[in-house]
Design an enzyme around this catalytic site. Structure first.
Site, PDB file in Angstrom:
ATOM      1  CB  ALA A  62     -19.487   4.396  60.132  1.00  0.00           C
ATOM      2  N   GLY A 107     -23.904   2.391  58.035  1.00  0.00           N
ATOM      3  CA  GLY A 107     -24.669   3.219  58.972  1.00  0.00           C
ATOM      4  C   GLY A 107     -25.756   4.046  58.296  1.00  0.00           C
ATOM      5  CD  GLU A 110     -25.857  -0.288  60.824  1.00  0.00           C
ATOM      6  OE1 GLU A 110     -24.920   0.525  60.644  1.00  0.00           O
ATOM      7  OE2 GLU A 110     -25.787  -1.234  61.628  1.00  0.00           O
ATOM      8  CD  GLU A 130     -21.868  -2.246  57.991  1.00  0.00           C
ATOM      9  OE1 GLU A 130     -22.313  -2.943  57.040  1.00  0.00           O
ATOM     10  OE2 GLU A 130     -22.513  -1.315  58.507  1.00  0.00           O
TER      11      GLU A 130
END
Ligand code: DAK
Length: 255
Positions: A62, A107, A110, A130
């Site tokens: 992200a 992300g 992910e 994270e």
């Protein structure tokens, strides 16, 4: 465009294209990815490959700069946007392959976890860091990682935020294989191992596995009985079995 969609032979190729930010996932990039996945779903591509632009990264996660100082409700909507967008990968009519050509963090890992397959360059590095930001994964990592590598390894990766090298990722089953040379060409060669088969039958197999992972063995076996029976209703099953009997190569038509 931060997401590029192109066609290479029989495959759709999505490129994360923000190399200056190591292809980090801004919210606008995630929206753009969703629109491109809709285009892929409606196309006749026989597989989707996802890859990162530049030499360094598949996707560094992200966009951290964008995540700060937002109202909580926006954070929740952001998580839902990412989750819903990545879930589109599960529902594509064709299998998807994450070609992890460099860093895949947060992300970025992910989105790769939502693909049918992951393959990685030997120099690739992966992780869900994270926790180092005081966060936990929000785009599916806490759910998909344990389904892929088991709860013990997922707990270790998520609670320590550690980076793992490609070789370890292969050893624990996070990626199916390591690739050499041009990453996209290696991804295409990998995708050709399934792309000649019937797309609807490939979908039935994916559905049986994914639905089975969410239920008990008994219910999973019932799902398998139903879906494997359904595969007999395809023209491609008739063709596959006829070709075997006639000692010839089958010609599947996705019917
Ligand atoms: N976001 C924004 N910019 C990034 C970035 C990222 N994730 N990763 C790298 N960049 C930018 C850098 O800031 C730098 O930009 P400039 O400073 O040049 O302007 C440029 O890309 C090159 O990066 P580096 O200079 O750092 O490159 P290095 O080769 O030295 O290091 C690295 C590569 C991948 C080790 C390093 O860049 C790094 O640690 N990046 C961050 C990895 C990371 O922590 N990813 C995010 C994980 S968290 C949510 C809930 C949770 C999440 C999202 C939403 N909601 C509830 C809404 C969690 C999301 C995550 O993914």
């Amino acid at each position: 465009m931060a997401i590029e969609l192109k066609r290479v032979d029989e495959f759709a190729v999505v490129t994360f294209n923000r190399p200056d930010a190591l292809n980090a996932l801004s919210f606008s990039l995630i929206r753009d990815l969703g629109a491109k996945l809709d285009e892929v779903a409606a196309s006749d591509a026989r597989g989707l490959l996802l890859i990162g632009a530049g030499e360094k990264a598949f996707c560094a996660g992200a966009d951290i700069k964008e995540l700060r100082d937002r109202p909580l409700l926006d954070q929740k909507r952001g998580a839902e946007l990412g989750q819903q967008t990545f879930a589109k990968l599960d529902r594509l009519p064709m299998p998807s392959v994450a070609v992890i050509n460099g860093y895949a963090f947060g992300g970025g890992l992910e989105v790769a976890l939502a693909c049918t397959f992951r393959i990685a360059a030997r120099t690739a590095k992966m992780g869900l860091p994270e926790i180092k930001l005081g966060l936990i994964p929000g785009y599916g990592g806490t759910q998909r990682l344990p389904r892929v590598v088991g709860p013990a390894r997922a707990l270790e990766m998520i609670l320590t935020g550690k980076t793992i090298a490609a070789e370890e990722a292969e050893r624990i089953g996070l990626v199916s294989r390591l690739i050499d040379g041009d990453a996209l060409q290696a991804g295409i060669a990998f995708a050709r191992e399934f792309s000649g088969y019937s797309l609807p039958v490939l979908s039935l197999a994916r559905e049986a596995i994914l639905r089975g992972l969410d239920t008990t063995l008994d219910d999973g076996l019932r799902i398998e009985a139903d879906l494997s029976t359904l595969s007999f209703q395809t023209k491609d099953a008739e063709e596959g079995m006829a070709a075997f009997a006639e000692k010839r190569k089958p010609k599947f038509e996705d019917r």
